[in-house]
Design an enzyme around this catalytic site. Structure first.
Site, PDB file in Angstrom:
ATOM      1  N   ASP A 175       0.821  -1.205   0.000  1.00  0.00           N
ATOM      2  CA  ASP A 175       0.000   0.000   0.000  1.00  0.00           C
ATOM      3  C   ASP A 175       0.862   1.265   0.000  1.00  0.00           C
ATOM      4  O   ASP A 175       1.707   1.443   0.883  1.00  0.00           O
ATOM      5  CB  ASP A 175      -0.880  -0.022   1.263  1.00  0.00           C
ATOM      6  N   ASP A 176       0.657   2.134  -0.991  1.00  0.00           N
ATOM      7  CA  ASP A 176       1.270   3.471  -0.994  1.00  0.00           C
ATOM      8  C   ASP A 176       2.788   3.461  -1.172  1.00  0.00           C
ATOM      9  O   ASP A 176       3.459   4.402  -0.745  1.00  0.00           O
ATOM     10  CB  ASP A 176       0.958   4.208   0.312  1.00  0.00           C
ATOM     11  N   CYS A 190      -6.098   4.353  -3.390  1.00  0.00           N
ATOM     12  CA  CYS A 190      -6.220   2.948  -2.990  1.00  0.00           C
ATOM     13  C   CYS A 190      -7.453   2.267  -3.572  1.00  0.00           C
ATOM     14  O   CYS A 190      -7.357   1.229  -4.221  1.00  0.00           O
ATOM     15  CB  CYS A 190      -6.262   2.835  -1.459  1.00  0.00           C
ATOM     16  N   HIS A 235     -10.158  -2.634  -0.685  1.00  0.00           N
ATOM     17  CA  HIS A 235     -10.073  -1.439   0.149  1.00  0.00           C
ATOM     18  C   HIS A 235     -11.373  -1.253   0.932  1.00  0.00           C
ATOM     19  O   HIS A 235     -12.445  -1.163   0.353  1.00  0.00           O
ATOM     20  CB  HIS A 235      -9.835  -0.199  -0.722  1.00  0.00           C
ATOM     21  N   ASP A 279      -0.267  -0.294  -5.043  1.00  0.00           N
ATOM     22  CA  ASP A 279      -1.485   0.209  -5.682  1.00  0.00           C
ATOM     23  C   ASP A 279      -1.326   1.575  -6.343  1.00  0.00           C
ATOM     24  O   ASP A 279      -2.090   1.934  -7.227  1.00  0.00           O
ATOM     25  CB  ASP A 279      -2.668   0.220  -4.702  1.00  0.00           C
ATOM     26  N   HIS A 280      -0.328   2.356  -5.950  1.00  0.00           N
ATOM     27  CA  HIS A 280      -0.036   3.648  -6.581  1.00  0.00           C
ATOM     28  C   HIS A 280       1.262   4.176  -5.996  1.00  0.00           C
ATOM     29  O   HIS A 280       1.829   3.601  -5.064  1.00  0.00           O
ATOM     30  CB  HIS A 280      -1.169   4.661  -6.354  1.00  0.00           C
TER      31      HIS A 280
END
Length: 507
Positions: A47-48, A87, A144, A316-317
């Site tokens: 995540d992130d 997310c 999410h 995810d990004h």
């Protein structure tokens, strides 16, 4: 009394019977062996996490030896991008295999509150694998903010809840906010959520499986708060390298683009002189991620499944840490869209060619790639393109840019050398990555690049699904459905007037 006559088979008959038994047995064994030879999938979601890793060279001090070792023996996609820089829409796109502009799932959603008829046309990856004979195991953050759907998982990890203790004096914290904390924890590593998630994955890999498995391990860090055990802060000096930042970076960006920059965060961290502590905490959390990913990868290597398990590692990004005057994600610039993506397939028949691949790819391609690699037929609606040709030949091309969507009407197209952005109001940005990797100079108004803009614009969606309005949990983007969210001009001018001056950190 009549006696039943017993038939005594001749030697020829005995041989035929024995041959029949052997044939039937071999067929059963062959079927069982074939089932066992279907590849397993280890699906590691992070995540992130941006490119501040050793294998993407996003930060010179990053320490991620376990993920770097995986990248060296895998295909490391160095130009991979998310379908959406947030997310919820990113994960919905990847897990359902559908672009936001086709699903209408543009912002954040609580999937449990989205009408069933909206989601009914889509089949999630774990559901697809389970319906095709796989056992599906999950832990941590895969979807999410949603309960795990019963049709998806054979088993899903239920972690024990432990309130972590922060050593704010050794880092930075905004007041009493537990979310906006950037500091070490003082708890044993075993009680941290990501440690528990990794331990569940290790347990699954230590079991005996008579069916192929799809194991999803969802690591939450480096998502806010940036907190992790002290030992990972100790990996970094007190002062860490800052990214290269241009003082007037937003001066040539349209107002729709400026509205995406989180100027309030940037202003606060400059006022509190906290940017260094924020960045150091982010790096520490990435090393904490690497530690837990390494534990799972070691368990796989020591298991009987190592030679028949596809490993996919993705985030995810991306994440801004001061670039473009911004913090977090939520933009269509390089820092928010670019993601780590590693695919490893140890099977000889995969013909994997390990090394870096700089072809532009999107996470939307993962659905078709995994179904291609495992021989599963994907649903007809699925977007994207299989990346198997790139896994076999890293110099191959899928002949289209990676498209990122952030709100209806806002799109980015990223190919080998260019990034083109078009906003809902028709305003544009164009960056030449061959000479401007930081995206400092917007070329959209330069007539010399009209043909380049026209080419990239042709890949943007011609038809957009309407926004799904039920189940929205967060809507924080200026787009065609909410064009007046905030006042970018007022915020930008106010913060520039009242905030400490921004010092340029590039030559």
């Amino acid at each position: 009394m009549l006696r039943t006559a017993h038939h005594h088979p001749k030697n020829g008959d005995k041989m035929k019977i024995a041959l029949w038994i052997v044939t039937v047995a071999s067929l059963f064994c062959s079927a069982a062996a074939q089932a066992q030879q279907r590849p397993n999938v280890l699906f590691i979601a992070i995540d992130d996490m941006n490119d501040w890793t050793e294998f993407l060279d996003g930060h010179p001090q990053a320490k991620t030896p376990n993920m770097a070792a995986l990248a060296r023996r895998s295909v490391n996609f160095t130009n991979a991008h998310c379908a959406a820089p947030a997310c919820s829409p990113s994960r919905n796109a990847l897990l359902f295999g559908v672009e936001p502009f086709h699903s209408g799932l543009y912002p954040f959603y609580d999937l449990d509150k989205v009408p069933e008829e909206v989601l009914a046309p889509f089949t999630s990856l774990p559901t697809l694998f389970r319906s095709n004979g796989y056992q599906t195991f999950g832990a941590g953050k895969i979807h999410h903010s949603s309960k795990q759907r019963p049709d998806e998982w054979t088993d899903y990890h239920q972690r024990s809840v432990h309130a972590l203790h922060y050593n704010a004096a050794a880092g930075y914290q905004q007041g009493d906010s537990r979310k906006m904390a950037f500091c070490p924890t003082t708890d044993p590593v075993e009680v941290h959520p990501d440690y528990q998630v990794a331990s569940y994955g290790i347990d699954v890999l230590g079991q005996q499986h008579d069916k192929p498995f799809f194991l999803a391990v969802g690591i939450v860090k480096p998502h806010l708060p940036f907190v992790c055990p002290q030992q990972f802060f100790d990996l970094y000096p007190e002062e860490v390298a800052a990214p290269r930042i241009k003082t007037d970076d937003l001066s040539d960006v349209p107002w729709a683009g400026r509205a995406m920059a989180k100027l309030n965060d940037d202003a606060r961290y400059r006022k509190d002189q906290a940017w260094n502590r924020v960045r150091r905490a982010y790096l520490a959390c990435i090393s904490w991620v690497d530690f837990n990913v390494g534990r799972v990868l070691d368990a796989l290597d020591e298991s009987p499944y190592a030679d028949n398990t596809i490993v996919v590692l993705w985030s995810d990004h991306g994440y801004h840490l001061g670039e473009k005057r911004s913090f977090r994600k939520f933009s269509l610039w390089e820092q928010a869209t670019r993601v780590p993506l590693i695919i490893h397939d140890p099977r000889p028949q995969s013909e994997m060619s390990p090394g870096d691949c700089d072809a532009p790819v999107s996470l939307i391609n993962l659905y078709r790639t995994l179904t291609d690699m495992t021989g599963i037929v994907p649903p007809d609606y699925v977007d994207g393109t299989s990346m198997v040709p790139l896994i076999r030949d890293r110099s191959a091309s899928i002949n289209r840019p990676a498209i990122t969507t952030w709100g209806r009407g806002n799109y980015s197209a990223r190919d080998q050398d260019w990034r083109y952005i078009r906003y809902f109001d028709g305003s544009e940005e164009l960056y030449d990555h061959d000479s401007d990797g930081e995206e400092w100079t917007n070329l959209a108004d330069d007539p010399a690049y009209v043909s380049e803009i026209k080419r990239l614009r042709s890949f943007l969606p011609r038809h957009e699904a309407p926004l799904v309005t039920e189940g929205i949990s967060l809507w924080n983007v200026v787009d065609a459905d909410q064009p007046k969210l905030g006042n970018a001009k007022k915020t930008y001018r106010s913060l520039n007037k009242n905030s400490p001056p921004l010092e340029s950190s590039h030559p």
